[in-house]
Design an enzyme around this catalytic site. Structure first.
Site, mmCIF file in Angstrom:
data_model
loop_
_atom_site.group_PDB
_atom_site.id
_atom_site.type_symbol
_atom_site.label_atom_id
_atom_site.label_comp_id
_atom_site.label_asym_id
_atom_site.label_seq_id
_atom_site.Cartn_x
_atom_site.Cartn_y
_atom_site.Cartn_z
ATOM 1 C CG HIS B 104 -1.859 1.039 1.419
ATOM 2 N ND1 HIS B 104 -1.501 2.332 1.771
ATOM 3 C CD2 HIS B 104 -3.203 1.039 1.290
ATOM 4 C CE1 HIS B 104 -2.596 3.063 1.841
ATOM 5 N NE2 HIS B 104 -3.639 2.311 1.557
ATOM 6 C CG ASP B 179 0.936 -1.879 6.165
ATOM 7 O OD1 ASP B 179 0.692 -1.433 5.039
ATOM 8 O OD2 ASP B 179 0.086 -1.890 7.081
ATOM 9 C CD GLN B 182 -6.468 -4.618 4.832
ATOM 10 O OE1 GLN B 182 -7.372 -5.410 5.046
ATOM 11 N NE2 GLN B 182 -6.707 -3.323 4.629
ATOM 12 C CE LYS B 205 -6.904 -0.442 6.604
ATOM 13 N NZ LYS B 205 -7.613 0.721 6.196
ATOM 14 C CB CYS B 348 -3.561 3.152 -1.735
ATOM 15 S SG CYS B 348 -4.745 4.458 -1.472
#
Lengths: 106, 391
Positions: B104, B179, B182, B205, B348
């Site tokens: 991303h 990251d 998710q 999220k 993105c």
């Protein structure tokens, strides 16, 4: 970007939003801020008469105009993809061209 | 429990933002209606209570990824957390950063920007199914100072083997940033056990509010990371001659100024709520829905699905296309005509779409979560089946 279109004699304020940018081109959305009723079949016929690819499906008009992919809803909302240059002004200009084709024919 | 979800709506955009749970909403509202004061160093009871509540939220969020709260810094998002790392390491010309083509923008652009400072940034391609290839990753790490990679692709749902990748990077002597936006949303990662140098994720999220995020920092990272933003709470003392950064708690160095108190309390409440759920069972059910969705998409004429198919290596995030429609056309129709909320475009992650699929325009993305049902999956599949080719 805020803009206005005269539709059926009335001024309709619109907002132009950017969805995605690819550098030289971009995807944009036009949202009318008040009610519009767009006769999609008439716009469809008008675009076909000008040699453009267009189809009506599921209550929306899909069209290709100068490499720009367009989807137009009956309420006047539209998404335009691969607009060159990548600017809201350019997207708005294309929207006006599509909508005014119907007016021209009327 | 998720009051924003209308009865006739199908929400399939949790990869962008999960719905906010009632406990999170209640805690934010309660903060403003009953507390409404600043935290940290206040000497009246309400401020002390608010400070305690904020630290409780830190503990709850830290528990989500099984780390010590003393190592967890609040941020405004995953993006801002990653930028804290990018902007806080003293980079030297010739340093190497390794990242991947799956990232991303939030875990891609900050590293590309470092090229202006003479940092060598290597972008490792993925395999055709959307997984970081460990051998290619290892080969790129020679002399690397930092490896930054995703836990799970936000665009095509592929779950990366962060344990293997962390080990490889560590053996190469690189700091590791993951990251986790998710990864945490859909999983139950033991970041305390894995101990990467930095792990970033978002409140919005995880059933919490927007404007919140968190960053885990290892001891190794704390030794090299300078705060790139300074302000109230950063320093224990200052004068015209200079200032002394705060030592206790060390996380305060990276949380300058008045925090998003209501947001953090909301994030904490969401973490508590999540901890109260039978997470394994619920995520198992979501995985079952994912299986049904993938099966149904494969059976729908004209549909192409992106990313690997092994359910054990996927989050419930599915990108797909339908012949005859651009992603925005398809997304618009699904929303306007069928009441199905999906996202369209490159999400993105344009590099992923260009390098893996040659599709800069991306695809439509549907993402499932615990509040989705078989009915939602059926509605999407029925809509796609009835759309067919434009006439």
């Amino acid at each position: 970007m805020r803009a206005e279109i005269v539709w059926m004699g009335l001024s309709v304020p619109c907002v132009v939003l950017e969805l995605c940018s690819y550098g030289a081109s971009g995807d944009f959305q036009v949202l009318p801020m008040s009610m519009m009723e767009v006769p999609l079949e008439k716009v469809h016929s008008s675009l076909l008469a000008r040699g453009m690819k267009a189809a009506v499906t599921d209550g929306a008009l899909l069209a290709v105009m100068d490499d720009v992919q367009l989807i137009l809803n009956a309420d006047g909302r539209a998404v335009m993809e691969h607009v060159v240059p990548c600017s809201k002004q350019a997207a708005w200009y294309i929207y006006l061209k599509i909508m005014q084709m119907k007016l021209d024919q009327a | 429990m998720f009051p924003s979800l209308g009865s006739d709506e199908v929400y399939l955009d949790s990869a962008a933002k999960t719905l906010t749970c009632q406990p999170s909403l209640d805690s934010m509202s309660e903060y403003y209606s009953k507390c409404d004061v600043n935290v940290d160093r206040g000497i009246y009871q309400r401020s002390i209570d608010a400070s305690i509540a904020l630290e409780d939220a830190r503990s709850a969020v830290a528990k989500m990824i099984r780390v010590q709260p003393e190592r967890l810094v609040f941020s405004s998002s995953t993006t801002s957390a990653i930028n804290t790392i990018a902007g806080g390491i003293c980079w030297r010309r010739g340093d190497r950063v390794v990242t991947t083509a799956l990232e991303h923008h939030s875990n891609f652009l900050p590293w590309l920007k470092l090229r202006e400072a003479g940092v060598d940034v290597v972008v490792v391609p993925s395999d055709p199914e959307g997984y970081i290839d460990p051998d290619q990753f290892e080969a790129s790490l020679a002399g690397a100072r930092l490896a930054a990679f995703t836990h799970a692709s936000n665009a095509i749902g592929t779950l990366q083997d962060i344990t293997a990748l962390t080990l490889i990077a560590r053996q190469a002597g690189a700091l590791v940033l993951i990251d986790g936006a998710q990864g945490v949303s859909h999983g139950d990662p033991d970041i305390g056990g894995l101990d990467p140098d930095a792990y970033a994720f978002s409140g919005h999220k995880c059933f919490g509010p927007t404007g919140t995020g968190a960053l885990y920092l290892s001891e190794r990272m704390l030794n090299v990371l300078e705060p790139s933003v300074l302000g109230g709470g950063s320093a224990s003392d200052s004068s015209a001659e200079g200032f002394t950064l705060r030592e206790e708690p060390v996380t305060a160095r990276y949380e300058p100024g008045t925090p998003n108190i209501a947001g953090i309390l909301g994030f904490g409440a969401a973490a508590h709520y999540r901890a109260s759920l039978d997470w394994k069972n619920l995520t198992g059910e979501v995985s079952r829905l994912l299986g049904l969705l993938l099966e149904g998409l494969d059976a729908t004429p004209g549909v192409v699905v992106f990313g690997g198919r092994d359910l054990s290596r996927r989050t419930p995030v599915v990108s797909f296309g339908l012949k005859g429609y651009t992603p925005h056309q398809l997304g618009t129709l699904l929303g306007c005509r069928y009441g199905i909320m999906v996202r369209s475009g490159h999400h993105c992650a344009p590099t992923l779409w260009k390098t893996l699929y040659g599709r800069p325009e991306g695809a439509v993305r549907a993402s499932l979560h615990v509040y989705n049902s078989v009915g939602d999956v059926d509605r999407l599949l029925n809509a796609l089946n009835s759309m067919g080719m434009p006439r």
